[in-house]
Design an enzyme around this catalytic site. Structure first.
Site, PDB file in Angstrom:
ATOM      1  N   ASP A 181       0.825  -1.204   0.000  1.00 26.01           N
ATOM      2  CA  ASP A 181       0.000   0.000   0.000  1.00 26.01           C
ATOM      3  C   ASP A 181       0.863   1.259   0.000  1.00 26.01           C
ATOM      4  OD1 ASP A 181      -2.538  -0.872  -0.302  1.00 26.01           O
ATOM      5  OD2 ASP A 181      -3.226  -0.374   1.728  1.00 26.01           O
ATOM      6  N   ASP A 325      -9.078  -8.212  12.071  1.00 27.48           N
ATOM      7  CA  ASP A 325      -8.821  -9.632  12.286  1.00 27.48           C
ATOM      8  C   ASP A 325      -9.896 -10.273  13.163  1.00 27.48           C
ATOM      9  OD1 ASP A 325      -8.011  -8.058  14.383  1.00 27.48           O
ATOM     10  OD2 ASP A 325      -5.901  -8.667  14.315  1.00 27.48           O
TER      11      ASP A 325
END
Lengths: 926, 709
Positions: A181, A325
């Site tokens: 990214d 997560d």
């Protein structure tokens, strides 16, 4: 629910596994006596007796028969319920706004702490016993795996380690992808150099979750392995995890522990590295295994393998929270997918190095988990089982510790400085209710956590973070919308000791309050004698807080971090020789050694990418420059040169630190493989079993120890016995690959390993099961005392009771009267001894005005029939008065020439009465 | 709807002496000595402590007294020998006017006596006698707390009244006077002149009258006598009750010619043979008339019904008796109540030796405190100028000090609350809450006179008591009667008392019913107590109706009571019990001779099967005296067991001849709490065993699911 155990024979699944309904019914029945105990109201003596019995039983169960420690947990819950029942029904001070606020805040904090304790017990009561599932098929039949390494701004050096590790994983059909990214060219080149795929995107929408989702759409692997940029996997990662997916079609996730090879800031800055188990060991070796039993293992963002179809089923990784997560696994579980947790460290990463980064990381977790708590409401979320609801709620609520911790820290100050009452109760009541609750909670928590967490240290962690998480979680609870994903900074260096005032000031501010409270404590004790007991108790609590705050404040004192790479304890064979050594020629002339003789065998002690520490046995010194040959576990040899930077002689051995010369890329990669990828690399952590008393002392020591001079390395602790033994590995006879999974075919080259193929049990991080005789003896004493009290032994405790037969605290005029009486007693006693002395041969004569003195003493202290005071004082008054009158009579007899025996007899009476008066005054004072 | 016709004096028949032109004797002067202890309830000797000590005694002037001489106060006292005679004296004030004084000198250290004439002109209905002791033991600095500063007023002190009884005015508005004089001393004496043949209606009427007069007499008793003859033999006030035809005395007193069936007549006239005694006539043409007339007298709203010398009563809507004069009231049947619920108002005390504020808290006889005990939230205030280091408030229950607190605001306070825990083991059905203000003035200097009257403390009636109780008892037990005659005190609104009478009751029976009504009225605080009399042959008299308590009174001479008990209608008394009782009776008679009477608590056949009270005397004429003795405040404390034998000399023998059975529900929680309190170690052991079993269960279950504990 599936099982990994071999089939145990006939019988239906339900019969074999047992019915949960039957379990719950049994537990409810068994809970009845606990509830009775919790609600029981008892006179003081019985209360002390039953408390001793419960504490003694708790000690015996946890220390004499550790396998049955869960029974002590039941007792602990009962004691805590008893305490809370009393707190809610009998101690709230709601008589003013200030008192009400303080009182309700403390109660709220205690209820939170109790719910967390219950959650902790639930999550660690039963742990899943998992074994690796062998990859029992031809390599070409194994599912394809895409390995994702998302990155944003991590240093390339850090990323390189990870990619080298990923590339080294033994698995036939895998593709490693760098998901950048940061859109950095050097990362693109790095990926190309290491043979990894490179994916990037035009924006960073959804942060890490968005990055992963973007990659999901551009790859095809059946399974997805995810590693953070600083998590280097070992070679066996896929070998030990893929098998679960082959066995269970509904399995969406296999998570492995996060292992960190450097200490976190608390360990490091307080010089506790190697002494304390890492903070996250409890989560990864306790909580996660417990969660796994309930099919509730969480996805932790890295070091995990996921099924692509499962992720697609829930619409990819959720992007609405900053802890994508846990959010992912919550959605997976709610959708009916299964999870597994394999408690073998299969990757290692960098823990945050500075306190400021630690705060940043934990705030993100706190924010994200609070978002989940607020928006998903795990307790009510459809699709989850009851156990999953509890485990997710406990995990999400854990990060709400900030406010309760602050309340615990400031509550004593509210009383000592501002006179507010966070709870209103007599000291003795507080003790008899709180001690069993705190004692059993500490003993049981310690027994349940074993060597994964040491008592009292979690409070230090919480204290350091509480001011920050309190604010963040409160705001998130109020405004749970999307928040910014902040990447944790890692890999920083610093060459001097600094104090991070910017992060420490909240703790220092609270500490200032606590210290001010400490200062006023003695003044309050003197100024308000009737609250002396309460003040003392709250003062002790405040002192405990000061210790926690002290430790938390020192966490911000950053130790220098000069190394660019962390040294990792490492053992391997090393051959060393002096670089400039002159070797003997083939003719064998001269005294120079031969090539073979020149190499000295050594053993590596620790290793980093810049140097190595060796142990040499022959004791010969080492020259300024050396050649080294390091043997990798797969038989490869790394040849390096370097300069010894220090040599220490220890007994007959020589310990040498060698700094490598500049390494080539190939050499560095070789070293990375050597250090990070052997399957058993991270199984060597060793920590002592928790002992609450020792742990408490270690907190105290960590604070006071900061004032002692330390070497650069700080203190290294005795690491005790290894708790995890290396896996019984075996190698492929053809290619040398380590076979961890007990497969029949070598995963790397396909050679048959069937002859040795047998699944082996995974070491489960065994906890010590030694009987602790000191604690057992204490438990026996407690139970014995309790039984004695039940069978009639009656310690004089009732007089300590507050609302019973006599006023306990002397108040008002009784207090004044008490002091008068003490003074009268003192003067009378002096007169008595003067009289006694005058009777001795050669003693001073009794003064002529002696009788008058006695008379005025009587008048001064009004030793007449007074009004009825508290019983003890009244009896004391009677005895003093009796002594006075008897002494006056004795004087008359003496002066009238009565026989000395008669006078002696009267003086004996005076003495007896004086002692009696002293006893009564002592009682009256209580 | 109340329909009352006022009748005028025309209905009153002229007295016999008027008809005979023979005037009654002029009333002579009489003397009544009122003692501090018995009549004025000073509660023992009175201690006057401090430099200037105050004591107060209140007394009344009964309505029927015309004082013919100044009353004389005969004060007995002692004082400390350390008092300086020239500086110490005792002064008597009557309604704030000084009336006498005496030096406290060596002559009256022991056995001091002072006779003081109390001027008649100063005496009112309610009077306050103030005793002020100015005491000094030194000419220099005076310590007001010195124990040498005391004077003790004996409770044998008295006031001697010389009076002439005032003739009775025929005015029904004066009721309950003259039957009960609220200003009188001692018990109210009343004679019952009943009909020759007493009916059930008469008995019911008498029960109602007794209840009403008992309420109004309150702590004074009503003593009922049965005269040997007519009104000419009566030396007390009298009640003439019966139908016009059944009781011939009625027509001697009032003209009943216009009386209609079902209509009652009430009249108050002077006794023709002694006009200082009043006669209350309660009559009617028939039984219904008599009953309604009695209801008119006993109703709380009798002022709307009755006025003038006589009144006709047609209907009475609300038959509830007048409100009780008991104070304080017993505790209401709920866990939380305030002192105001007991009829206690704010109480303020002053001075160094501020008297203890005592509040009796009386629960029902079957009340058992729950194991957790209770709490008192003492609400109090105190004035400024207190020495906040020394001044305290102390709270005691049944003599046990529970808690004290400093009065620590130098400005005083009006809104303080002290929470006091009450341990269950000191809470009793008859409890007493004591609140003691220990008050000390600020800047006290023994060399300077400081009045202590400006220091004060107040206990507010909003003080709350939290005393959760369970209700159960083992019955039959006469000992329970000591708790205000529980369970016969008519406090349970769901319960009533049925007095079972013979089919042909005698006048003695009627007097006993009137006496019983008066005693129960004195004890009962219920708004509408349900007391009725039914015939033994009346099937509705069966005690199996609801929660009725049954009282059976009778003479042993005719065997009627024994017959009632043996026929099994009223009681479920077993044969064994009867045999035992008979055996004991033989023993009793062999031991103490013929007893004055026996009192027996037994089991009825109703739903609430343990509430039969049997009173027996050798002869019926002794029944009302027996009732009086049973409910006597001191004698009732001696009752125990389920059979009491009252000896002629006043002694009581008690026996347990019937097996007691638990009545009332013992709540499981309370029973469990008591059991666990006694066996606390067992609780710990069982909890541990349960924990181990739970662990075994979890282990087994976990093992089956590949888990480990």
């Amino acid at each position: 629910m599936h099982t990994d155990e071999p089939d145990r024979g006939a019988g239906s699944e339900d019969e074999r596994q047992g019915s949960p309904a039957a379990l719950w019914f049994g537990l409810v029945l068994i809970a009845i006596p606990m509830v009775v105990y919790a609600l029981l109201d008892l006179p003081l003596r019985a209360h002390i007796g039953i408390s001793l019995a419960m504490m003694g039983m708790g000690l015996l169960l946890t220390r004499a028969v550790p396998d049955w420690r869960l029974a002590a947990v039941f007792l602990s819950l009962a004691a805590s319920m008893r305490y809370l029942y009393w707190r809610v029904t009998g101690t709230l001070a709601l008589d003013s706004f200030g008192n009400s606020a303080a009182s309700l805040m403390l109660l709220g904090a205690e209820l939170y702490a109790f719910s967390m304790m219950f959650g902790g017990y639930f999550q660690t009561a039963v742990m899943r016993r998992r074994s690796v599932i062998p990859l029992d098929m031809a390599p070409e039949l194994l599912p394809s795996v895409d390995v994702f390494v998302p990155t944003y701004n991590e240093p390339v050096g850090v990323l390189r380690r990870t990619l080298v590790g990923c590339a080294a994983m033994d698995y036939p059909d895998k593709l490693v992808w760098v998901l950048d990214d940061g859109r950095r060219e050097e990362v693109r080149h790095l990926a190309a150099e290491l043979g990894c795929g490179y994916l990037t995107r035009s924006d960073n929408a959804g942060a890490k979750a968005g990055n992963l989702n973007a990659a999901l759409g551009r790859t095809q692997g059946t399974l997805i392995a995810i590693f953070d940029a600083d998590h280097v996997p070992v070679r066996s990662f896929l070998q030990v995890t893929v098998g679960f997916f082959l066995k269970e079609a509904e399995l969406a996730l296999v998570q492995t522990p996060h292992h960190f090879y450097n200490p976190d800031p608390v360990e490091r800055n307080l010089h506790m590295e190697g002494v304390l188990p890492p903070e996250q060991a409890f989560f990864y070796h306790g909580i996660q295994r417990g969660n796994d039993f309930w099919n509730g293992a969480f996805f932790c963002g890295s070091c995990a393998l996921l099924r692509r179809t499962a992720l697609e089923d829930i619409g990819g990784i959720p992007t609405t929270t900053v802890t994508e997560d846990a959010h992912t696994s919550l959605k997976l579980h709610a959708a009916g997918w299964q999870s597994a947790y394999l408690p073998i460290p299969q990757a290692a990463g960098l823990a945050t190095e500075r306190f400021a980064f630690h705060i940043t990381q934990r705030l993100r977790w706190a924010r994200g988990m609070t978002q989940i708590f607020r928006t998903e409401v795990p307790l009510l979320k459809p699709g989850l089982s009851l156990a999953q609801r509890i485990t997710y709620s406990a995990a999400a609520a854990h990060f709400l510790f900030g406010l309760p911790r602050l309340v615990f820290l400031i509550a004593p100050a509210l009383f000592l400085l501002f006179g507010l009452y966070p709870l209103r109760a007599e000291v003795l009541d507080v003790l008899v209710y709180a001690i069993p609750h705190l004692f059993l909670a500490t003993v049981c928590t310690s027994a349940m956590h074993g060597n994964r967490r040491h008592s009292f240290w979690p409070e230090v962690y919480e204290t350091a973070l509480a001011p920050y998480t309190a604010l963040v979680t409160t705001l998130t609870l109020l405004f749970p919308g999307q928040q910014k994903f902040v990447v944790t900074t890692k890999g920083e260096q610093s060459d001097k000791r600094i104090y991070d005032w910017s992060k420490a000031w909240p703790v220092l501010l609270i500490g200032a309050f606590a210290i001010a409270s400490l200062v006023v404590t003695p003044m309050r004790m003197l100024g308000i004698p009737e609250e002396r007991g309460t003040t003392l108790l709250v003062g002790a609590w405040n002192l405990y807080n000061i210790l926690l705050l002290g430790a938390a404040a020192f966490v911000a004192l950053e130790r220098p971090q000069r190394r660019s790479e962390w040294r990792i304890p490492y053992t391997c064979n090393v051959w060393m020789r002096d670089h400039d050594i002159e070797l003997a020629t083939d003719t064998g002339q001269g005294v120079a050694p031969s090539e073979e003789e020149a190499w000295r065998k050594a053993e590596a002690m620790d290793l980093s990418e810049s140097g190595i520490r060796l142990r040499l046995w022959d004791g010969r010194p080492v020259s300024d420059r050396v050649d080294l040959l390091l043997e990798l576990d797969d038989g490869e040899v790394v040849a390096l040169t370097g300069q010894p930077v220090n040599q220490v002689e220890e007994h007959s051995e020589l310990l040498v630190g060698v700094q490598f010369d500049a390494l080539s890329t190939a050499q560095r990669d070789q070293l990375i493989r050597l250090m990070f990828t052997p399957p058993d690399t991270w199984l060597r952590d060793r920590y002592r079993e928790d002992a609450p008393l020792r742990s408490a002392l270690s907190v105290v020591g960590s604070v006071f120890g900061m004032f002692l001079p330390f070497g650069e390395e700080g203190r290294r602790a005795d690491q005790g016995e290894p708790l995890a033994q290396a896996l019984a590995t075996r190698r492929c006879t053809q290619c040398g690959t380590v076979d961890l999974a007990g497969t029949k075919l070598c995963a790397a080259c396909g050679v048959s390993l069937a002859s040795a193929a047998a699944p082996f049990a995974i070491n489960r991080g065994a906890r010590t099961r030694r009987v602790q005789w000191g604690a057992v003896l204490t438990g026996v004493v407690f139970v014995g005392l309790s039984a004695s009290m039940a069978w009639g032994w009656s310690p004089d405790v009732d007089r300590l009771a507050v609302p019973n037969n006599a006023p306990v605290s002397i108040e008002g005029h009784d207090r004044v009267r008490y002091h008068e009486l003490v003074q009268a007693h003192r003067e009378l006693r002096q007169s008595y001894w003067t009289f006694r002395a005058s009777l001795l041969p050669g003693g001073p004569a009794l003064p002529a005005t002696w009788g008058e003195k006695l008379f005025w003493l009587q008048r001064e202290y009004r030793l007449h029939e007074g009004d009825k005071r508290s019983e003890g004082l009244w009896q004391a008054e009677g005895a003093v008065r009796g002594a006075m009158l008897t002494l006056m009579s004795a004087e008359k007899e003496y002066r009238s020439g009565a026989p000395q025996e008669r006078v002696d007899e009267m003086l004996d009476s005076v003495h007896r009465l004086l002692r009696e008066a002293a006893t009564h005054m002592k009682k009256g004072r209580q | 709807m109340i329909a009352t016709t006022l009748l005028h004096m025309v209905l009153i028949v002229p007295p016999a002496w008027a008809q005979d032109d023979e005037a009654p004797l002029e009333p002579a002067d009489q003397v009544r000595v009122v003692t501090f202890d018995d009549d004025l309830n000073t509660g023992g000797h009175m201690m006057l402590q401090g430099v200037t000590a105050y004591g107060t005694v209140t007394f009344t002037r009964p309505r029927g007294w015309d004082l013919t001489a100044d009353p004389e106060l005969d004060l007995r006292f002692e004082h400390s020998a350390a008092l300086l005679p020239d500086q110490s004296n005792l002064t008597i004030h009557l309604n704030d006017q000084p009336v006498g004084s005496v030096r406290l000198d060596a002559d009256n250290v022991i056995g001091g006596q002072l006779s003081v004439r109390l001027p008649r002109g100063l005496i009112e209905d309610h009077n306050r006698l103030s005793l002020v002791a100015d005491q000094s033991y030194t000419l220099e600095c005076e310590d007001p707390f010195d124990p040498a500063l005391w004077t003790r007023i004996s409770d044998q002190s008295s006031i001697r009244f010389t009076y002439r009884p005032v003739p009775i005015e025929s005015q029904l508005l004066d009721l309950p006077y003259p039957i009960v004089d609220e200003l009188g001393y001692g018990a109210s004496q009343v004679a019952l002149v009943g009909p020759a043949s007493v009916s059930q209606a008469d008995l019911n009427a008498l029960a109602q009258l007794g209840l009403a007069f008992g309420r109004q007499a309150a702590w004074h008793h009503v003593q009922v006598a049965t005269p040997a003859g007519g009104l000419d033999k009566v030396n007390t006030h009298a009640i003439v009750l019966g139908t016009v035809d059944g009781n011939p005395v009625v027509n001697d007193l009032v003209d009943t010619s216009d009386l209609k069936a079902g209509q009652g007549l009430v009249a108050l006239v002077a006794n023709p043979w002694n006009p200082t005694f009043g006669v209350l006539v309660v009559t009617g043409k028939d039984d219904a008339g008599v009953l309604i007339a009695a209801q008119g007298v006993s109703a709380n709203d009798r002022y709307d019904l009755l006025s003038g010398a006589a009144a006709l009563v047609d209907t009475v809507d609300d038959t509830s008796p007048p409100a009780t004069r008991q104070n304080p009231l017993p505790a209401p049947n709920r866990a939380d109540f305030a002192l105001s619920d007991l009829g206690v108002e704010d109480r303020t005390v002053r001075g160094y030796y501020a008297p203890t504020i005592s509040v009796p808290i009386r629960f029902a006889g079957d009340a058992r405190p729950r194991p957790g005990g209770g709490k008192v939230y003492v609400r109090y205030g105190y004035g400024a100028q207190l020495d906040i280091r020394l001044s305290t408030l102390e709270v005691r229950l049944n003599g046990v000090s529970l808690r004290s607190v400093a009065l620590e605001d130098p400005q005083g306070s009006e809104d303080e609350v002290l929470e006091v825990e009450i341990p269950a083991d000191i809470l009793r059905p008859d409890s007493r809450l004591d609140v003691v203000f220990h008050l000390f003035p600020r800047d006290f200097d023994p060399c300077r006179y400081i009045s202590d009257k400006m220091i004060w403390g107040t206990l507010y009636d909003t003080t709350e008591v939290h005393a959760p109780m369970d209700h159960y008892a083992t019955l039959p037990d006469l000992g329970k009667l000591r708790h205000r005659a529980w369970p016969f005190n008519l406090e349970d609104p769901q319960a009533g008392i049925v007095v079972v009478a013979p089919d042909a009751p005698s006048q003695a029976h009627a007097s006993a019913v009137l006496q019983l009504g008066a005693e129960l009225g004195r004890l009962s605080v219920a708004t509408a107590p349900d007391l009725s009399v039914r015939s033994a042959s009346d099937e509705t008299a069966s005690p199996s109706t609801g929660k009725n308590r049954v009282v059976l009174m009778g003479a042993e001479s005719n065997g009627w009571v024994e017959q009632q008990l043996d026929n099994g209608v009223l009681t479920a008394r077993s044969q064994d019990f009867t045999k035992e009782l008979k055996a004991d009776k033989s023993l009793i008679q062999a031991t103490v001779g013929t007893p004055y009477g026996t009192l027996e608590a037994a089991r009825t056949q109703g739903e609430d099967p343990y509430n039969l009270l049997v009173l027996r005397t050798p002869e019926a004429v002794e029944l009302s005296g027996m009732v009086r003795r049973v409910f006597d405040e001191e004698r009732i404390l001696e009752l125990a067991g389920n059979l009491a034998v009252l000896e002629p000399g006043g002694g009581i023998d008690t026996l347990d001849v019937a097996e007691r059975v638990a009545v009332g529900k013992v709540p499981v929680v309370s029973a469990a709490r008591f059991a666990t309190r006694r066996n606390w170690l067992l609780v710990a052991l069982i909890a541990t065993i349960a924990a181990v079993l739970g662990t075994a269960l979890v282990r087994e279950w976990a093992q089956r699911r590949s888990g480990e504990v």
